[in-house]
Design an enzyme around this catalytic site. Structure first.
Site, PDB file in Angstrom:
ATOM      1  N   LYS A 128       0.842  -1.220   0.000  1.00  0.00           N
ATOM      2  CA  LYS A 128       0.000   0.000   0.000  1.00  0.00           C
ATOM      3  C   LYS A 128       0.868   1.258   0.000  1.00  0.00           C
ATOM      4  CE  LYS A 128      -2.012  -1.197   3.909  1.00  0.00           C
ATOM      5  NZ  LYS A 128      -1.392  -2.530   4.135  1.00  0.00           N
ATOM      6  N   ARG A 136      -9.916   0.759   8.037  1.00  0.00           N
ATOM      7  CA  ARG A 136      -9.441  -0.582   8.369  1.00  0.00           C
ATOM      8  C   ARG A 136     -10.456  -1.390   9.148  1.00  0.00           C
ATOM      9  NH1 ARG A 136      -3.801   0.426   8.560  1.00  0.00           N
ATOM     10  NH2 ARG A 136      -2.558  -1.445   8.686  1.00  0.00           N
ATOM     11  N   ARG A 150      11.869  -5.353   5.006  1.00  0.00           N
ATOM     12  CA  ARG A 150      11.594  -3.928   4.772  1.00  0.00           C
ATOM     13  C   ARG A 150      12.442  -3.004   5.640  1.00  0.00           C
ATOM     14  NH1 ARG A 150       5.598  -1.845   5.410  1.00  0.00           N
ATOM     15  NH2 ARG A 150       5.744  -2.981   7.369  1.00  0.00           N
ATOM     16  N   ARG A 191      10.901  -1.126  11.278  1.00  0.00           N
ATOM     17  CA  ARG A 191       9.792  -0.978  12.221  1.00  0.00           C
ATOM     18  C   ARG A 191       9.805  -2.099  13.249  1.00  0.00           C
ATOM     19  NH1 ARG A 191       4.701  -0.020   8.266  1.00  0.00           N
ATOM     20  NH2 ARG A 191       3.719  -1.219   9.944  1.00  0.00           N
ATOM     21  N   ARG A 203      -1.011  -9.311  12.976  1.00  0.00           N
ATOM     22  CA  ARG A 203      -1.553  -8.294  12.059  1.00  0.00           C
ATOM     23  C   ARG A 203      -2.398  -8.970  10.980  1.00  0.00           C
ATOM     24  NH1 ARG A 203       4.040  -5.392  10.958  1.00  0.00           N
ATOM     25  NH2 ARG A 203       3.088  -4.376   9.166  1.00  0.00           N
TER      26      ARG A 203
HETATM   27  P1  AP5 Z   1       4.885  -1.607   1.863  1.00  0.00           P
HETATM   28  O1  AP5 Z   1       4.529  -0.758   0.713  1.00  0.00           O
HETATM   29  O2  AP5 Z   1       5.644  -1.009   2.983  1.00  0.00           O
HETATM   30  O3  AP5 Z   1       3.585  -2.376   2.392  1.00  0.00           O
HETATM   31  P2  AP5 Z   1       2.314  -1.822   3.195  1.00  0.00           P
HETATM   32  O4  AP5 Z   1       1.102  -2.449   2.597  1.00  0.00           O
HETATM   33  O5  AP5 Z   1       2.352  -0.337   3.300  1.00  0.00           O
HETATM   34  O6  AP5 Z   1       2.618  -2.517   4.581  1.00  0.00           O
HETATM   35  P3  AP5 Z   1       2.433  -1.983   6.084  1.00  0.00           P
HETATM   36  O7  AP5 Z   1       3.158  -2.973   6.965  1.00  0.00           O
HETATM   37  O8  AP5 Z   1       2.822  -0.530   6.199  1.00  0.00           O
HETATM   38  O9  AP5 Z   1       0.922  -2.134   6.315  1.00  0.00           O
HETATM   39  P4  AP5 Z   1       0.230  -2.279   7.657  1.00  0.00           P
HETATM   40  O10 AP5 Z   1      -1.146  -2.245   7.198  1.00  0.00           O
HETATM   41  O11 AP5 Z   1       0.587  -3.454   8.455  1.00  0.00           O
HETATM   42  O12 AP5 Z   1       0.880  -1.070   8.531  1.00  0.00           O
HETATM   43  P5  AP5 Z   1       0.486   0.456   8.759  1.00  0.00           P
HETATM   44  O13 AP5 Z   1       1.726   1.244   8.825  1.00  0.00           O
HETATM   45  O14 AP5 Z   1      -0.590   0.882   7.851  1.00  0.00           O
HETATM   46  O15 AP5 Z   1       5.714  -2.871   1.287  1.00  0.00           O
HETATM   47  C1  AP5 Z   1       6.278  -3.818   2.178  1.00  0.00           C
HETATM   48  C2  AP5 Z   1       7.697  -4.194   1.684  1.00  0.00           C
HETATM   49  O16 AP5 Z   1       7.595  -4.891   0.450  1.00  0.00           O
HETATM   50  C3  AP5 Z   1       8.611  -2.997   1.403  1.00  0.00           C
HETATM   51  O17 AP5 Z   1       9.919  -3.324   1.785  1.00  0.00           O
HETATM   52  C4  AP5 Z   1       8.528  -2.805  -0.123  1.00  0.00           C
HETATM   53  O18 AP5 Z   1       9.728  -2.269  -0.643  1.00  0.00           O
HETATM   54  C5  AP5 Z   1       8.293  -4.219  -0.594  1.00  0.00           C
HETATM   55  N1  AP5 Z   1       7.408  -4.291  -1.755  1.00  0.00           N
HETATM   56  C6  AP5 Z   1       6.275  -3.573  -1.978  1.00  0.00           C
HETATM   57  N2  AP5 Z   1       5.698  -3.946  -3.144  1.00  0.00           N
HETATM   58  C7  AP5 Z   1       6.495  -4.934  -3.654  1.00  0.00           C
HETATM   59  C8  AP5 Z   1       6.429  -5.719  -4.841  1.00  0.00           C
HETATM   60  N3  AP5 Z   1       5.432  -5.588  -5.744  1.00  0.00           N
HETATM   61  N4  AP5 Z   1       7.392  -6.662  -5.037  1.00  0.00           N
HETATM   62  C9  AP5 Z   1       8.414  -6.817  -4.138  1.00  0.00           C
HETATM   63  N5  AP5 Z   1       8.527  -6.080  -2.988  1.00  0.00           N
HETATM   64  C10 AP5 Z   1       7.569  -5.162  -2.768  1.00  0.00           C
HETATM   65  O19 AP5 Z   1      -0.120   0.354  10.228  1.00  0.00           O
HETATM   66  C11 AP5 Z   1       0.690   0.004  11.325  1.00  0.00           C
HETATM   67  C12 AP5 Z   1      -0.171  -0.163  12.561  1.00  0.00           C
HETATM   68  O20 AP5 Z   1      -0.821   1.087  12.871  1.00  0.00           O
HETATM   69  C13 AP5 Z   1      -1.317  -1.174  12.445  1.00  0.00           C
HETATM   70  O21 AP5 Z   1      -0.892  -2.490  12.712  1.00  0.00           O
HETATM   71  C14 AP5 Z   1      -2.270  -0.648  13.522  1.00  0.00           C
HETATM   72  O22 AP5 Z   1      -1.801  -0.974  14.802  1.00  0.00           O
HETATM   73  C15 AP5 Z   1      -2.140   0.860  13.366  1.00  0.00           C
HETATM   74  N6  AP5 Z   1      -3.095   1.429  12.391  1.00  0.00           N
HETATM   75  C16 AP5 Z   1      -2.799   2.020  11.194  1.00  0.00           C
HETATM   76  N7  AP5 Z   1      -3.904   2.431  10.576  1.00  0.00           N
HETATM   77  C17 AP5 Z   1      -4.939   2.103  11.391  1.00  0.00           C
HETATM   78  C18 AP5 Z   1      -6.339   2.245  11.277  1.00  0.00           C
HETATM   79  N8  AP5 Z   1      -6.917   2.801  10.193  1.00  0.00           N
HETATM   80  N9  AP5 Z   1      -7.111   1.772  12.305  1.00  0.00           N
HETATM   81  C19 AP5 Z   1      -6.551   1.221  13.399  1.00  0.00           C
HETATM   82  N10 AP5 Z   1      -5.223   1.037  13.561  1.00  0.00           N
HETATM   83  C20 AP5 Z   1      -4.432   1.477  12.560  1.00  0.00           C
HETATM   84 MG    MG Z   2       2.614   1.041   4.881  1.00  0.00          MG
END
Ligand code: AP5
Ligand code: MG
Length: 224
Positions: free
Chosen positions: A20, A95, A134, A168, A179
């Protein structure tokens, strides 16, 4: 559907680590609208070390969602800011079904229709490899991967030239497993919600970053 810029309102959804943030940043380069990652917003709050920040850290580090009221308050005031008036890319919000419902109501009040909710589909075994490899630039936040997306020059950020990187705390096997459980139980139900609204677009995210970006651009009618 809007093209190449102003007025785009997009949601990226999908399991943790599906890409994402990577796709949201790539899209922002093309359309220059606001990129809002609720994960980044929460990590910034957590870094302040306030009692609220500590509460948020504990939830994130355990792989649990923060309460709906907190995130809804944060996001709904953020999208009122000036830099969102030409549109936004939501990354990690909504989410849960209550978050999706509030977003729907907020946008309806403003007369805005989502252009697309893009679900990036990636199986769990690929997700684990993506998350465990990552890291990101400490200065500008650009994301990298040990194997799939290395900086062009070792140890130097492509975007800003920064030389400090971080991983992270929640990017460990046990937390990722939780997760994923929470994704299925709490976030996945938003998919049929958006499907019924006629805005859901599913993208196979198992190819390269560039291949996935191309699919996203086709969906959004972006030709450049
Ligand atoms: P990346 O693009 O970083 O993936 P992502 O989908 O953004 O993953 P996240 O871990 O950030 O998502 P998340 O939903 O767990 O965490 P968030 O920060 O939103 O890609 C991942 C890796 O793969 C990278 O190294 C990239 O280079 C590589 N990659 C990408 N695409 C690729 C491809 N096509 N091929 C090869 N490699 C690739 O949330 C964190 C925490 O915050 C949550 O767990 C929760 O506690 C809280 N939180 C956030 N939002 C909310 C909400 N709305 N409600 C409640 N709690 C929330
Ligand atoms: Mg992210």
């Amino acid at each position: 559907m809007s093209k190449n810029g102003s007025g785009l309102h997009i949601v990226f959804t999908g399991a943790p680590g599906c890409g994402k943030g990577t796709q949201a940043r790539a899209l922002k380069e093309k359309v220059d609208i606001c990129h809002l990652s609720t994960g980044e917003m929460l990590r910034a709050e957590a870094a302040k070390g306030t009692p609220l920040g500590s509460e948020i850290s504990a939830l994130i580090d355990g792989g649990n969602l923060v309460p709906d009221e907190m995130i809804i308050k944060m996001l709904s005031s953020r999208i009122e800011e000036d830099d969102c008036k030409n549109g936004f890319i939501l990354d990690g919000f909504p989410r849960t079904l209550p978050q999706a419902t509030v977003l729907d109501e907020l946008l309806e009040q403003k007369g805005i229709k989502l252009d697309a909710v893009i679900e990036i589909q990636v199986p769990d075994e690929i997700i684990m490899e993506r998350i465990l490899g990552r890291y990101a630039c400490m200065t500008c936040g650009e994301g990298y991967h040990d194997k799939f997306h290395k900086p062009k020059v070792y140890g130097v950020c492509d975007k800003c030239g920064g030389t400090n990187f971080y991983r992270r705390i929640d990017d460990n096997r046990t937390t990722v497993q939780n997760r994923l459980v929470n994704y299925r139980a709490l976030t996945y139900p938003t998919i049929p919600f958006f499907e019924k609204k006629g805005v859901l677009c599913c993208v196979d995210g198992t190819g390269t970053i560039e291949a996935t970006s191309k699919k996203v651009n086709v969906i959004l009618g972006i030709t450049q």
